[in-house]
Design a protein around this motif. Structure first.
Motif, PDB file in Angstrom:
ATOM      1  N   ALA A  27       3.169   5.914  -2.852  1.00 23.88           N
ATOM      2  CA  ALA A  27       4.317   6.609  -3.443  1.00 23.88           C
ATOM      3  C   ALA A  27       4.123   6.736  -4.945  1.00 23.88           C
ATOM      4  O   ALA A  27       4.357   7.796  -5.527  1.00 23.88           O
ATOM      5  CB  ALA A  27       5.606   5.863  -3.127  1.00 23.88           C
ATOM      6  N   VAL A  28       3.641   5.664  -5.563  1.00 23.24           N
ATOM      7  CA  VAL A  28       3.415   5.692  -7.015  1.00 23.24           C
ATOM      8  C   VAL A  28       2.435   6.813  -7.371  1.00 23.24           C
ATOM      9  O   VAL A  28       2.690   7.602  -8.274  1.00 23.24           O
ATOM     10  CB  VAL A  28       2.891   4.329  -7.517  1.00 23.24           C
ATOM     11  N   SER A  29       1.322   6.913  -6.625  1.00 19.97           N
ATOM     12  CA  SER A  29       0.336   7.959  -6.918  1.00 19.97           C
ATOM     13  C   SER A  29       0.959   9.341  -6.815  1.00 19.97           C
ATOM     14  O   SER A  29       0.696  10.211  -7.625  1.00 19.97           O
ATOM     15  CB  SER A  29      -0.827   7.926  -5.946  1.00 19.97           C
ATOM     16  N   ARG A  30       1.759   9.512  -5.767  1.00 16.52           N
ATOM     17  CA  ARG A  30       2.320  10.830  -5.534  1.00 16.52           C
ATOM     18  C   ARG A  30       3.309  11.226  -6.626  1.00 16.52           C
ATOM     19  O   ARG A  30       3.251  12.323  -7.160  1.00 16.52           O
ATOM     20  CB  ARG A  30       3.019  10.869  -4.168  1.00 16.52           C
ATOM     21  N   GLN A  57       0.836  -1.197   0.000  1.00 10.55           N
ATOM     22  CA  GLN A  57       0.000   0.000   0.000  1.00 10.55           C
ATOM     23  C   GLN A  57       0.871   1.247   0.000  1.00 10.55           C
ATOM     24  O   GLN A  57       0.585   2.217  -0.689  1.00 10.55           O
ATOM     25  CB  GLN A  57      -0.911   0.007   1.240  1.00 10.55           C
ATOM     26  N   ARG A  58       1.943   1.163   0.791  1.00 12.51           N
ATOM     27  CA  ARG A  58       2.846   2.326   0.849  1.00 12.51           C
ATOM     28  C   ARG A  58       3.519   2.548  -0.501  1.00 12.51           C
ATOM     29  O   ARG A  58       3.711   3.674  -0.939  1.00 12.51           O
ATOM     30  CB  ARG A  58       3.876   2.147   1.967  1.00 12.51           C
ATOM     31  N   VAL A  59       3.837   1.438  -1.170  1.00 13.14           N
ATOM     32  CA  VAL A  59       4.430   1.568  -2.510  1.00 13.14           C
ATOM     33  C   VAL A  59       3.436   2.262  -3.447  1.00 13.14           C
ATOM     34  O   VAL A  59       3.785   3.190  -4.176  1.00 13.14           O
ATOM     35  CB  VAL A  59       4.820   0.175  -3.065  1.00 13.14           C
ATOM     36  N   LEU A  60       2.167   1.827  -3.388  1.00 13.74           N
ATOM     37  CA  LEU A  60       1.167   2.427  -4.274  1.00 13.74           C
ATOM     38  C   LEU A  60       0.944   3.908  -3.977  1.00 13.74           C
ATOM     39  O   LEU A  60       0.748   4.703  -4.885  1.00 13.74           O
ATOM     40  CB  LEU A  60      -0.174   1.691  -4.162  1.00 13.74           C
TER      41      LEU A  60
END
Ligand SMILES: Nc1ncnc2c1ncn2[C@@H]1O[C@H](COP(=O)(O)OP(=O)(O)OP(=O)(O)O)[C@@H](O)[C@H]1O
Ligand SMILES: [Mg+2]
Length: 470
Positions: free
Chosen positions: A157-160, A152-155
């Protein structure tokens, strides 16, 4: 939260002073303007949460001023102040984009109430926009399973970072989903309708890599019969994914560094620089800090690409993803293989969750593909996933099954021989996992009991050898 900023425009000084006092008391930050010029000057340099505009101004009418303000900030709510006589005009103003109107002399409490409402509805509109954006992102990420907190944290970061043009550095063991994340970044970015171009730097010989990346001019080297555009050019306005960047030869690294720094490069044999607008995402499974220390990777290039690092955790560190991945990958495999396998048995799931997964999601995908190929039922049973330790003498393991399909000593077996060996190995493995229970084994194999016994006889397999007493 800082106080909402309100711009009040009226040619009546007294009214401005009154409005300012009342609104300040209600905790708004107020800027006043006596005419449209002053109003537009400040609106061009500062942003406001709301504007209150007098209907009748000296030079410009209030509605035209509102439209000019909206040209600067289309989302800003505007409240129009009118005299009694111009209520009809005020209704017209609302049609043209005013949030509401108030008739003079206005009740300050009513004004504050309307301001609060306008700001609230504006917040809702922004929130809706954001949610719509998120939904779209979710859709773009639809094929990406990320239940665990780590993913979730990776995602997040991806969104940001998707919205920016910064270089992204994805690090993760093999099969952790580096390419998938690179694509997700592209799809969530404003470049999503342009090209996503990927190259595996480890798979291309050094002599070809430069021209592959930057293109070449006709006659640049033997065999260059026409000029060719490189991947940087093909990815213009889009995203270039440099996979296994750690395997890029030093001679190309220096050219990549220059291209990244200057956003331009020279094709092989070319004299004119080519300018491109490309977002670069790189991935590596190597520890590049280590490679830098060993002198195999340029330190300056490392810092140039290590702008936004994303670390993909190995699958064994996020086992809560496994059931969801199994579900997702089974569907994907079944679609490709036109099969209808609905799931795995609890025992098989247990086994999948206990495995170490050195090959990560890719290994899980391969394991499931193998199981779907092997199963004749609509579920995957535990005997079909991962290797079982067989007793000495029982030869069938996943590898030996595969070995039977591959040529030995360079010569293929006949199909009949291979099929027969496969059948025997299958039966041995099946009986082992069923503790020699013929009824159960026949059921898994999808055979009538009598036919199943015939098969055992054909291969000279004795049930008793597989019965365990414990
Ligand atoms: N989070 C995930 N959700 C769904 N599928 C995934 C996920 N992660 C990886 N996969 C699948 O696993 C496979 C491997 O993923 P991918 O190719 O992105 O990994 P990689 O890190 O680039 O691997 P390699 O190091 O071998 O190049 C792909 O088929 C991909 O679709
Ligand atoms: Mg990859």
């Amino acid at each position: 939260m800082s106080a909402p900023k309100i711009l009040v425009i009226d040619d009546d000084k007294n009214l401005l002073e009154l409005a300012k006092a009342k609104l300040n008391a209600a905790n708004y930050a107020v800027t006043v303007a006596l005419d449209e010029h002053a109003a537009l000057d400040v609106a061009n340099t500062e942003s406001f949460d709301l504007a209150i505009v007098d209907w009748r101004l000296a030079e410009l009418d209030g509605v035209t001023l509102m439209e000019k303000l909206h040209a600067v900030d289309p989302g800003m709510p505007v409240i129009i102040l009118t005299g009694h006589a111009s209520v009809e005009g005020a209704v017209e103003a609302m049609k043209r984009g005013a949030y509401t109107y108030l008739t003079k002399p206005f009740d300050p409490r009513e004004l504050i109430l309307q301001i609060d409402r306008a700001l609230e509805s504006c917040k809702l509109a922004t929130e809706n926009q954001r949610l719509k954006g998120l939904l779209k992102e979710k859709y773009d990420f639809a094929n990406l399973v990320a239940k665990s907190d780590k993913m979730q944290r990776v995602l997040e970061a991806v969104s940001r970072i998707a919205k920016t043009d910064s270089t992204v550095y994805i690090h993760g063991e093999s099969g952790t989903g580096k390419e998938m994340i690179a694509k997700a970044i592209h799809l969530a970015s404003p470049r999503k309708d342009k090209a996503f171009v990927a190259i595996n730097c480890a798979a291309i010989p050094e002599t070809l890599l430069e021209s592959e990346l930057f293109g070449h001019e006709k006659g640049a080297f033997t065999g260059a019969v026409r000029s060719t555009k490189g991947l940087f050019t093909q990815a213009n306005d889009g995203t270039l994914f440099l996979d296994e960047v750690g395997d890029m030869p030093l001679s190309i690294q220096v050219k990549l560094l220059r291209a990244l720094e200057e956003r331009q490069f020279y094709p092989v044999g070319g004299e004119k620089p080519v300018q491109v607008d490309v977002r670069v995402v790189v991935a590596t499974k190597k520890d590049l800090v280590d490679e830098v220390k060993k002198g195999l990777f340029r330190e300056d290039l490392f810092y140039r690409i290590h702008v936004i690092p994303i670390i993909l955790p190995p699958l064994k560190d996020r086992i809560e993803d496994i059931p969801y991945l199994v579900d997702h990958l089974l569907k994907k495999i079944c679609q490709q293989m036109k099969r209808d396998v609905k799931g795995v048995t609890p025992k098989a799931m247990e086994k999948l969750m206990q495995h170490d997964w050195p090959g990560n999601v890719r290994e899980l995908e391969n394991t499931l593909e193998y199981a779907v190929t092997m199963t004749q039922r609509d579920v995957v049973t535990d005997d079909l996933v991962l290797q079982t330790k067989l007793p000495v003498g029982a030869v069938a393991t996943e590898n030996s099954l595969q070995a039977q399909l591959l040529p030995t000593d360079g010569a293929f077996k006949t199909l009949k021989e291979a099929r027969s060996e496969f059948e025997r190995a299958y039966l041995v493995r099946l009986l082992h996992s069923c503790n020699g229970k013929a009824t159960r084994a026949a059921e898994i194999a999808g055979k009538y009991r009598a036919d199943f016994y015939d098969l055992l006889k054909k291969h000279d397999i004795k049930l008793a050898d597989y019965k365990r007493f414990n």
